[in-house]
Design an enzyme around this catalytic site. Structure first.
Site, PDB file in Angstrom:
ATOM      1  N   LYS A 122       0.747  -1.589   0.016  1.00 33.40           N
ATOM      2  CA  LYS A 122      -0.385  -0.219  -0.273  1.00 33.40           C
ATOM      3  C   LYS A 122       0.789   1.379   0.362  1.00 33.40           C
ATOM      4  CE  LYS A 122      -3.629  -2.644   2.650  1.00 33.40           C
ATOM      5  NZ  LYS A 122      -4.651  -1.747   1.237  1.00 33.40           N
ATOM      6  N   ARG A 164     -10.296 -12.010   1.874  1.00 34.09           N
ATOM      7  CA  ARG A 164     -10.806 -12.581   1.227  1.00 34.09           C
ATOM      8  C   ARG A 164     -10.055 -13.934   1.307  1.00 34.09           C
ATOM      9  NH1 ARG A 164     -11.678  -9.437  -4.590  1.00 34.09           N
ATOM     10  NH2 ARG A 164     -10.958  -7.687  -2.468  1.00 34.09           N
TER      11      ARG A 164
HETATM   12  N1  BES Z   1      -7.634  -4.097   4.273  1.00 41.48           N
HETATM   13  C1  BES Z   1      -8.301  -3.384   2.872  1.00 41.48           C
HETATM   14  C2  BES Z   1      -9.090  -2.407   2.665  1.00 41.48           C
HETATM   15  C3  BES Z   1     -10.243  -1.637   3.452  1.00 41.48           C
HETATM   16  C4  BES Z   1      -9.048   0.281   3.069  1.00 41.48           C
HETATM   17  C5  BES Z   1     -10.430  -1.133   4.951  1.00 41.48           C
HETATM   18  C6  BES Z   1      -9.926   1.347   3.611  1.00 41.48           C
HETATM   19  C7  BES Z   1     -10.312  -0.921   5.515  1.00 41.48           C
HETATM   20  C8  BES Z   1      -9.606   1.294   5.098  1.00 41.48           C
HETATM   21  C9  BES Z   1      -8.150  -4.930   2.098  1.00 41.48           C
HETATM   22  O1  BES Z   1      -7.926  -5.253   2.753  1.00 41.48           O
HETATM   23  C10 BES Z   1      -8.066  -4.362   0.349  1.00 41.48           C
HETATM   24  O2  BES Z   1      -6.382  -4.097   0.630  1.00 41.48           O
HETATM   25  N2  BES Z   1      -8.253  -4.205   0.200  1.00 41.48           N
HETATM   26  C11 BES Z   1      -7.897  -3.923  -1.791  1.00 41.48           C
HETATM   27  C12 BES Z   1      -8.663  -4.313  -2.322  1.00 41.48           C
HETATM   28  C13 BES Z   1      -8.067  -4.860  -3.700  1.00 41.48           C
HETATM   29  C14 BES Z   1      -6.637  -5.214  -3.909  1.00 41.48           C
HETATM   30  C15 BES Z   1      -9.616  -5.214  -5.011  1.00 41.48           C
HETATM   31  C16 BES Z   1      -8.709  -2.689  -1.847  1.00 41.48           C
HETATM   32  O3  BES Z   1      -9.945  -2.317  -0.733  1.00 41.48           O
HETATM   33  O4  BES Z   1      -8.021  -1.678  -2.302  1.00 41.48           O
HETATM   34 MN    MN Z   2      -5.107  -4.983   1.928  1.00 43.17          MN
END
Ligand code: BES
Ligand code: MN
Ligand code: ZN
Length: 500
Positions: free
Chosen positions: A273, A347
């Site tokens: 990230k 997931r």
């Molecule tokens: N933990 C994150 C989602 C999240 C984002 C939670 C902001 C709380 C606040 C999750 O694991 C994630 O990174 N999701 C990605 C999925 C994508 C790579 C398909 C996302 O939402 O960007």
């Molecule tokens: Mn994630």
């Protein structure tokens, strides 16, 4: 650990009033009627209360709102808080008034004059829930700089004519508040403090309340074939764990299963990230936090239901051993997953725990909670969690429970066309479905691990588990969203009624 305010119910004794320190709360009806306690406050303050009740300011207040009369003459108290409320208010107004009381309390003792003829317990719950502050990481609580910093609870005393009845009606309040505070504390804790092991230890402590807790370590998870869960945690020094908490307060029936995503920190892994805001990913165990909070509340109030909570505890780190984009891993179910993006890790954790939950418990219903997608925040903001379900009746009951508790929840669609976005060239599925409908394709991924006859709800709580502004029952930060709604769903739909 943050303990909720001590809640006390006392016989009305207005002679205690002049010397009461902290805050005094009086309830004035929308038509400006003062009850016995308010009349005494009015006399002691030489008519200040009556002047306020007749003012334009008071007229403009909405029911359930409150205002302070600061440092009143004739009282030792720092403030008289005037709450505008009918003597027989609706549940949500009573709770709103309670929130106003808890919000203003800021660590001070509160004396509430006059218990309501209806929904007094709701007022108490609102006050206790709102009087929360996470202070575990502060060395001193004395450095308040005068800003509107939240402080932990003091003591809340409710004076009335029938304190025994009021106390009985509010018997569940502390249990619920302890459950909600448990969830908030877990979500608030930083990732170097709340490691997978520390989290598991906190859950193990629920056995003291009569729950059966089992912690499964990596070798056991390996034996079960939970490869997608283990792949997420393999780049971390903290060992992956699955914790199973059973509360068997019901009869012989199969339990309802609550499954929580417990990513104690989500860096994204090799699909790292960006730096900005990454610190927020300490809350990526919010789903597991809510499961923990519900289990604690059920145990404390000795719920007459069978409920099993299961959480997958992992840390998603980049490392030489971390999984890479393009890896193919096999789930416990046996399906293979092509990991396109290591940041879509939730997931991968949930699918193995959900499969295990069904294999082991054949639950009458399964509800998973996860801070799963950023996309749900784009869709619904911080007001509503995303609700996905394969069962209209269960889903409607949940939505009713969430509405009754004032926890935002909004149903989203599922469908085959979305599912097709997960098609992989080389494996049974990909772990991402592209940008369109990101929250729905995440839910579709999970549904592939739900057995045909398992009624199921998926709750995407990414937008509601922790927020940067005040929420209905909490100061900014962790909310404990879902503890109240799930507790109510269990009480209304699954709990054995007395005599039944
Ligand atoms: N933990 C994150 C989602 C999240 C984002 C939670 C902001 C709380 C606040 C999750 O694991 C994630 O990174 N999701 C990605 C999925 C994508 C790579 C398909 C996302 O939402 O960007
Ligand atoms: Mn994630
Ligand atoms: Zn995540």
């Amino acid at each position: 650990m943050t303990s909720p305010a001590t809640l006390e119910f006392a016989e009305t004794d207005l002679d205690l009033l002049p010397a009461a320190t902290g805050r005094v709360v009086v309830i004035v009806t929308p038509s400006g009627k003062l009850d016995q306690g308010a009349r005494r406050v009015n006399r002691l303050t030489r008519g200040a209360l009556e002047r306020f009740a007749e003012s334009e300011d008071f007229a403009k207040m909405k029911e359930g709102d409150a205002r302070d009369l600061a440092y009143p003459t004739g009282l030792a108290a720092e403030a008289v808080q005037v709450v505008k409320l009918d003597r027989r208010p609706d549940a949500d107004l009573a709770r709103r008034a309670g929130v106003a009381i808890g919000r203003a309390a800021r660590g001070k003792d509160v004396l509430v004059l006059g218990n309501l003829q209806k929904n007094g317990a709701e007022l108490a719950l609102g006050a206790v829930l709102r009087a929360y502050a996470y202070t575990d990481q502060k060395t001193s609580r004395d450095d308040d700089n005068g800003e509107d910093e939240d402080k932990g609870p003091g003591r809340i005393t409710i004076m009335g004519t029938r304190p025994d009845e009021a106390r009985k009606a509010a018997a569940h309040v502390s249990a619920l508040a302890e459950g909600v505070f448990f969830a908030r504390d877990l979500v608030s804790a930083p990732a170097n403090v709340l490691t997978t092991t520390a989290f598991a230890d906190q859950l193990s402590a629920l056995s003291k309340l009569g729950a059966k807790v089992r912690v499964m370590d990596e070798p056991e998870l390996e034996k079960l074939g939970m490869r997608t869960l283990l792949a997420v945690g393999q780049g971390s020094d903290s060992p992956s764990k699955v914790v199973v908490i059973e509360w068997n307060g019901g009869g012989k029936e199969h339990p309802i299963a609550l499954v929580g995503k417990g990513v104690v920190f989500d860096t994204g892994g090799i699909s790292l990230k960006p730096a900005g805001g990454m610190e927020d990913m300490t809350m990526d165990m919010g789903g597991a936090g809510t499961v923990a909070g519900v289990m604690k509340a059920l145990a404390l109030r000795k719920a007459k239901a069978n409920v099993v909570g299961l959480v997958g505890l992992v840390e998603n780190m980049p490392d030489a051993r971390a999984q890479r984009p393009g890896d193919v891993v096999k789930s416990m179910k046996g399906d293979t997953v092509e990991v396109i993006n290591t940041d879509a890790e939730g997931r991968l954790v949930l699918c193995d725990v959900m499969w295990y939950a069904q294999d082991e418990f054949s639950p009458v219903a399964m509800i998973d909670l996860a801070t799963l997608t950023g996309a749900i925040i784009i869709g619904l903001g911080h007001e509503n969690a995303g609700v996905f379900s394969n069962d209209d009746s269960l889903c409607d009951d949940f939505l009713d429970a969430a509405r009754a508790e004032g926890e935002g929840a909004w149903r989203m669609p599922l469908g085959e066309a979305y599912d097709r976005q997960l098609k992989s060239q080389i494996a049974d599925m990909k772990n991402v479905g592209g940008r369109p409908a990101g929250s729905i394709t995440a839910a579709q991924f999970l549904q592939r691990f739900v057995k045909e006859d398992t009624p199921w709800i998926h709750l995407d709580v990414a937008g509601v588990a922790s927020v940067k502004a005040e929420s209905p029952y909490a100061p900014k930060g962790a909310t404990g969203w879902g503890v109240l709604a799930l507790n109510r769903l269990i009480a209304d739909r699954f709990e054995t009624k007395d005599g039944g």
